[in-house]
Scaffold this motif. Sequence first.
Motif, PDB file in Angstrom:
ATOM      1  N   PHE A  61      -4.056   9.534  40.048  1.00 14.05           N
ATOM      2  CA  PHE A  61      -3.552  10.807  39.571  1.00 14.05           C
ATOM      3  C   PHE A  61      -4.545  11.671  40.492  1.00 14.05           C
ATOM      4  O   PHE A  61      -4.894  12.877  40.291  1.00 14.05           O
ATOM      5  N   LEU A 102      11.659  24.357  24.518  1.00 13.19           N
ATOM      6  CA  LEU A 102      11.341  24.283  25.950  1.00 13.19           C
ATOM      7  C   LEU A 102       9.915  23.712  26.115  1.00 13.19           C
ATOM      8  O   LEU A 102       9.684  22.726  27.252  1.00 13.19           O
ATOM      9  N   LEU A 103       9.010  23.957  25.097  1.00 17.81           N
ATOM     10  CA  LEU A 103       7.641  23.568  25.092  1.00 17.81           C
ATOM     11  C   LEU A 103       7.488  21.980  25.275  1.00 17.81           C
ATOM     12  O   LEU A 103       6.855  21.335  25.837  1.00 17.81           O
ATOM     13  N   LEU A 107       7.813  15.690  29.742  1.00 15.89           N
ATOM     14  CA  LEU A 107       7.770  15.335  31.034  1.00 15.89           C
ATOM     15  C   LEU A 107       6.422  15.058  31.442  1.00 15.89           C
ATOM     16  O   LEU A 107       6.163  13.996  32.343  1.00 15.89           O
ATOM     17  N   LEU A 108       5.336  15.741  31.120  1.00 18.25           N
ATOM     18  CA  LEU A 108       4.099  15.460  31.627  1.00 18.25           C
ATOM     19  C   LEU A 108       3.572  14.079  31.082  1.00 18.25           C
ATOM     20  O   LEU A 108       2.947  13.247  31.653  1.00 18.25           O
ATOM     21  N   LEU A 133      11.394  25.513  33.341  1.00 17.53           N
ATOM     22  CA  LEU A 133      11.288  25.488  32.009  1.00 17.53           C
ATOM     23  C   LEU A 133      10.435  26.616  31.435  1.00 17.53           C
ATOM     24  O   LEU A 133      10.665  27.464  30.666  1.00 17.53           O
ATOM     25  N   LYS A 148      13.866  28.536  20.578  1.00 17.25           N
ATOM     26  CA  LYS A 148      14.127  28.074  21.875  1.00 17.25           C
ATOM     27  C   LYS A 148      12.888  27.759  22.733  1.00 17.25           C
ATOM     28  O   LYS A 148      12.694  26.908  23.412  1.00 17.25           O
ATOM     29  N   ASN A 149      11.828  28.726  22.643  1.00 18.04           N
ATOM     30  CA  ASN A 149      10.662  28.329  23.258  1.00 18.04           C
ATOM     31  C   ASN A 149       9.803  27.236  22.733  1.00 18.04           C
ATOM     32  O   ASN A 149       9.267  26.571  23.665  1.00 18.04           O
ATOM     33  N   ILE A 151      14.094  33.252  19.427  1.00 21.38           N
ATOM     34  CA  ILE A 151      13.240  33.041  20.444  1.00 21.38           C
ATOM     35  C   ILE A 151      12.210  32.062  20.372  1.00 21.38           C
ATOM     36  O   ILE A 151      11.960  31.170  21.183  1.00 21.38           O
ATOM     37  N   MET A 186       9.797  20.017  25.770  1.00 21.21           N
ATOM     38  CA  MET A 186      10.416  19.384  27.158  1.00 21.21           C
ATOM     39  C   MET A 186       9.691  19.311  28.162  1.00 21.21           C
ATOM     40  O   MET A 186       9.319  18.311  28.787  1.00 21.21           O
ATOM     41  N   ILE A 187       8.705  20.303  28.455  1.00 18.60           N
ATOM     42  CA  ILE A 187       7.778  20.068  29.353  1.00 18.60           C
ATOM     43  C   ILE A 187       6.597  19.167  28.948  1.00 18.60           C
ATOM     44  O   ILE A 187       6.219  18.344  29.969  1.00 18.60           O
ATOM     45  N   ALA A 198       5.028  11.132  32.608  1.00 18.37           N
ATOM     46  CA  ALA A 198       4.318  10.699  34.052  1.00 18.37           C
ATOM     47  C   ALA A 198       3.021   9.980  33.635  1.00 18.37           C
ATOM     48  O   ALA A 198       2.864   9.090  34.359  1.00 18.37           O
ATOM     49  N   GLY A 209       2.413   9.296  40.071  1.00 11.59           N
ATOM     50  CA  GLY A 209       0.894   9.025  39.840  1.00 11.59           C
ATOM     51  C   GLY A 209       0.068   9.761  40.799  1.00 11.59           C
ATOM     52  O   GLY A 209      -0.948   9.535  40.700  1.00 11.59           O
ATOM     53  N   SER A 210       0.524  10.870  41.189  1.00  9.37           N
ATOM     54  CA  SER A 210      -0.613  11.839  41.617  1.00  9.37           C
ATOM     55  C   SER A 210      -0.264  13.190  41.099  1.00  9.37           C
ATOM     56  O   SER A 210       0.648  13.326  40.103  1.00  9.37           O
ATOM     57  N   CYS A 211      -1.041  14.247  41.580  1.00 11.36           N
ATOM     58  CA  CYS A 211      -0.755  15.486  40.925  1.00 11.36           C
ATOM     59  C   CYS A 211      -0.384  16.623  41.843  1.00 11.36           C
ATOM     60  O   CYS A 211      -0.750  16.464  43.028  1.00 11.36           O
ATOM     61  N   PRO A 226       0.110  16.058  36.160  1.00  7.67           N
ATOM     62  CA  PRO A 226       0.557  14.787  36.422  1.00  7.67           C
ATOM     63  C   PRO A 226       1.855  14.610  36.985  1.00  7.67           C
ATOM     64  O   PRO A 226       2.616  15.081  36.032  1.00  7.67           O
ATOM     65  N   SER A 227       2.373  13.863  37.810  1.00  6.41           N
ATOM     66  CA  SER A 227       3.542  13.710  38.243  1.00  6.41           C
ATOM     67  C   SER A 227       4.077  12.012  38.075  1.00  6.41           C
ATOM     68  O   SER A 227       2.984  11.243  38.052  1.00  6.41           O
ATOM     69  N   VAL A 228       5.316  11.645  38.069  1.00  9.52           N
ATOM     70  CA  VAL A 228       5.834  10.486  37.991  1.00  9.52           C
ATOM     71  C   VAL A 228       5.314   9.537  39.020  1.00  9.52           C
ATOM     72  O   VAL A 228       5.317   8.220  38.977  1.00  9.52           O
ATOM     73  N   SER A 249      -3.100  27.212  39.131  1.00  7.20           N
ATOM     74  CA  SER A 249      -4.302  26.400  38.666  1.00  7.20           C
ATOM     75  C   SER A 249      -4.241  25.348  37.772  1.00  7.20           C
ATOM     76  O   SER A 249      -5.137  24.550  37.542  1.00  7.20           O
ATOM     77  N   VAL A 289      -4.337  34.094  31.821  1.00  3.67           N
ATOM     78  CA  VAL A 289      -3.734  33.801  30.489  1.00  3.67           C
ATOM     79  C   VAL A 289      -4.115  35.090  29.839  1.00  3.67           C
ATOM     80  O   VAL A 289      -3.618  35.555  28.993  1.00  3.67           O
ATOM     81  N   MET A 314      10.944  30.035  29.353  1.00  6.43           N
ATOM     82  CA  MET A 314      10.102  30.357  28.101  1.00  6.43           C
ATOM     83  C   MET A 314       9.599  31.860  28.489  1.00  6.43           C
ATOM     84  O   MET A 314       9.706  32.725  27.568  1.00  6.43           O
ATOM     85  N   VAL A 359       4.233   6.550  32.255  1.00  4.84           N
ATOM     86  CA  VAL A 359       4.742   5.325  33.290  1.00  4.84           C
ATOM     87  C   VAL A 359       3.761   4.936  34.504  1.00  4.84           C
ATOM     88  O   VAL A 359       4.031   3.847  35.185  1.00  4.84           O
ATOM     89  N   ASN A 360       2.760   5.409  34.669  1.00  6.16           N
ATOM     90  CA  ASN A 360       1.696   5.193  35.708  1.00  6.16           C
ATOM     91  C   ASN A 360       0.457   4.997  34.971  1.00  6.16           C
ATOM     92  O   ASN A 360      -0.488   5.614  35.624  1.00  6.16           O
ATOM     93  N   ALA A 396      -7.520  30.302  35.502  1.00  3.10           N
ATOM     94  CA  ALA A 396      -6.342  30.197  34.487  1.00  3.10           C
ATOM     95  C   ALA A 396      -6.560  31.074  33.177  1.00  3.10           C
ATOM     96  O   ALA A 396      -5.740  31.730  32.779  1.00  3.10           O
ATOM     97  N   VAL A 448      -2.133  31.741  36.966  1.00  2.11           N
ATOM     98  CA  VAL A 448      -2.236  30.582  35.821  1.00  2.11           C
ATOM     99  C   VAL A 448      -1.741  29.315  36.471  1.00  2.11           C
ATOM    100  O   VAL A 448      -2.242  28.188  36.595  1.00  2.11           O
TER     101      VAL A 448
END
Lengths: 234, 99
Positions: free
Chosen positions: B30, B10-11, B17-18, A201, B6-7, B3, B13-14, B21, A71-73, A67-69, A63, B76, A205, B24-25, B72, A60
């Motif tokens: 990408f 965490l979710l 982050l994305l 992270l 917590k999760n 749990i 936070m992820i 990204a 600007g690419s992946c 996106p990253s800071v 696949s 999953v 989880m 800011v761009n 994926a 998973v």
Amino acid sequence: MSFVFGMHIMEGFLPMKWAALWSIAALPFIIAGCRQIAGVVREEPKLLALLAFAGAFVFVLSSLKMPSVTGSCSHPTGVGLGAILFGPGAMVILGMIVLLFQALLLAHGGITTLGANVFSMAIVGPFVAYGVYRLMSKLGAPQGLSVFSGAALGSLITYLVTAAQLALAHPAEVGGFYASLVKFAAIFGVTQIPISIAEGLLTVMVMNLLMAYSRDEIESLSLLRNGGSIHVNN
Amino acid sequence: MSIIKKNVILLFMILALLVYALVVNQGAEFGGADGEAESVIAETSPDYTPWFQPLWEPPSGEIESLLFSVQASVGVGFICYYLGYRACLRRKEREPKCD
């Protein structure tokens, strides 16, 4: 010629000598990994479902191009979870299966670069993840922090190895290996920083879920039993 | 902390982050990091030509994303089957009467 984007070393992009060298370097780990998996099958067959779970996690995560800071992946590797549960050997094989799938069906990575990609994602990544996890556990860090650090650093260092492999094969005319390394590391390494954090992270989880639902299986992993590093809050 | 709590944290936070990204761009392409690596190789080794081509390439971006989605979803699918199975086992242990 169209290139499909991926984050591993592309087909044909390592000169033959380097392709051969990395394949040979990966071979002993592949053999050891097969033995470790055979050991699990023989001694603890009930853990096979958990092993498949670790493999599915790699499937998973590799696949998911994120996106990253920069600007690419790039994508996470997912090998940290299995390395923490089963040790790095088993992940050599699971990681290789995923890399093979992506090389054959997605033109992502390649057959000639499989050895190099196995070396970075399926050998160095899991060993780093496992080593960092064990070290932090020994130092008394909370389990979540140890899992996070192991998975995140394993993922980040995987891509730094990729950068080094490319720099060795394609040194700059001025500045040689180091100048190339800086360039490749800036691409792969910096892009991977936020993605490694996300992977760390996510691994925490999933570990939380496993601790809640598969406590007995995790306890029967001899590796963890010997280390006694998993603390279960119930 | 449970749990689930917590999760969920965490979710988020992820996701943060994305989304960060992406925010800011906003003008960025990408593309894949390896696409950029190719242009570095073109600089450092201008004479280099890949000596091997992929045996098969997905004929289009659509087919490629189909295969990535299959990858994926198979993963999953198994992960959720496993967690569901384990959750049910645990519930049965705790409440033996509820089948």
